[in-house]
Design a protein around this motif. Structure first.
Motif, short mmCIF file in Angstrom:
data_model
loop_
_atom_site.label_atom_id
_atom_site.label_comp_id
_atom_site.label_asym_id
_atom_site.label_seq_id
_atom_site.Cartn_x
_atom_site.Cartn_y
_atom_site.Cartn_z
N ALA A 263 -4.26 -0.95 -4.50
CA ALA A 263 -4.60 -0.77 -5.91
C ALA A 263 -4.01 0.58 -6.29
N VAL A 264 -2.95 0.56 -7.10
CA VAL A 264 -2.20 1.77 -7.41
C VAL A 264 -2.85 2.54 -8.54
N PHE A 265 -3.38 3.72 -8.23
CA PHE A 265 -3.94 4.67 -9.20
C PHE A 265 -4.93 4.00 -10.14
N PRO A 266 -6.02 3.42 -9.56
CA PRO A 266 -7.04 2.87 -10.45
C PRO A 266 -7.77 3.98 -11.19
N VAL A 267 -8.25 3.63 -12.37
CA VAL A 267 -9.13 4.51 -13.15
C VAL A 267 -10.41 3.73 -13.41
N GLN A 268 -11.41 4.36 -13.96
CA GLN A 268 -12.74 3.74 -14.06
C GLN A 268 -12.75 2.35 -14.69
N ASP A 269 -11.99 2.13 -15.73
CA ASP A 269 -12.04 0.84 -16.41
C ASP A 269 -10.84 -0.04 -16.13
N ASP A 270 -10.00 0.34 -15.17
CA ASP A 270 -8.77 -0.40 -14.93
C ASP A 270 -8.35 -0.23 -13.48
N LEU A 271 -8.29 -1.34 -12.76
CA LEU A 271 -7.94 -1.31 -11.34
C LEU A 271 -6.49 -0.90 -11.11
N GLY A 272 -5.68 -0.97 -12.14
CA GLY A 272 -4.27 -0.60 -11.99
C GLY A 272 -3.45 -1.76 -11.46
N VAL A 273 -2.21 -1.47 -11.12
CA VAL A 273 -1.30 -2.46 -10.57
C VAL A 273 -1.71 -2.70 -9.12
N VAL A 274 -1.77 -3.97 -8.72
CA VAL A 274 -2.09 -4.32 -7.33
C VAL A 274 -0.82 -4.87 -6.70
N VAL A 275 -0.37 -4.22 -5.61
CA VAL A 275 0.89 -4.59 -4.97
C VAL A 275 0.72 -4.69 -3.46
N GLN A 276 1.68 -5.35 -2.83
CA GLN A 276 1.75 -5.37 -1.37
C GLN A 276 2.11 -3.95 -0.90
N PRO A 277 1.61 -3.51 0.27
CA PRO A 277 1.97 -2.18 0.77
C PRO A 277 3.49 -1.97 0.87
#
Length: 126
Positions: A99-113
């Motif tokens: 989960a790339v750089f999540p913030v409180q209301d947004d999980l952010g971009v989810v990518v394969q390692p």
């Protein structure tokens, strides 16, 4: 305005893709990536389909997540070479996403390692 001059509030207000770009830029520059850990290990987040380990570009950004249920967590610095050598393959073996750089209301971009790893590689000249 350069990224060095942006406040954390401005950076966290970026789109998920903007935060992803910012994380890549900062990790390349500082040669480290950040996650959160507690006594049981790294923080895990779950989307509808994926188990994720959140990653942030700085200690300050990771610390913003350490509230409420996560208040006992501490930011953990992962040197870039350790990320490349151990984390990418380990997370893939465990079928974990980033989960790339999540913030409180947004999980952010989810990518394969490996996808994040590709973005962190120096550009090769042809």
């Amino acid at each position: 305005m350069s990224n060095q001059r942006k406040s954390l509030a401005q950076i966290t207000a970026l789109t998920p893709e903007g935060r992803y770009d910012y994380l890549v830029e900062q990790v390349k520059e500082h040669k480290e990536i950040w996650t959160l850990q507690d006594n049981d290990g790294c923080v895990m987040l779950t989307t509808e389909d994926e188990d994720c380990i959140p990653m942030w570009p700085s200690e300050e950004a990771a610390a913003l997540w350490a509230v409420d249920d996560w208040q006992d967590c501490q930011p953990l610095s992962i040197p870039l070479n350790e990320w490349e050598e151990r984390w990418v393959s380990g997370m893939e073996d465990d079928e974990l996403m980033v989960a790339v750089f999540p913030v409180q209301d947004d999980l952010g971009v989810v990518v394969q390692p490996w996808e994040l790893q590709q973005r962190l590689q120096p550009k090769t000249k042809h």
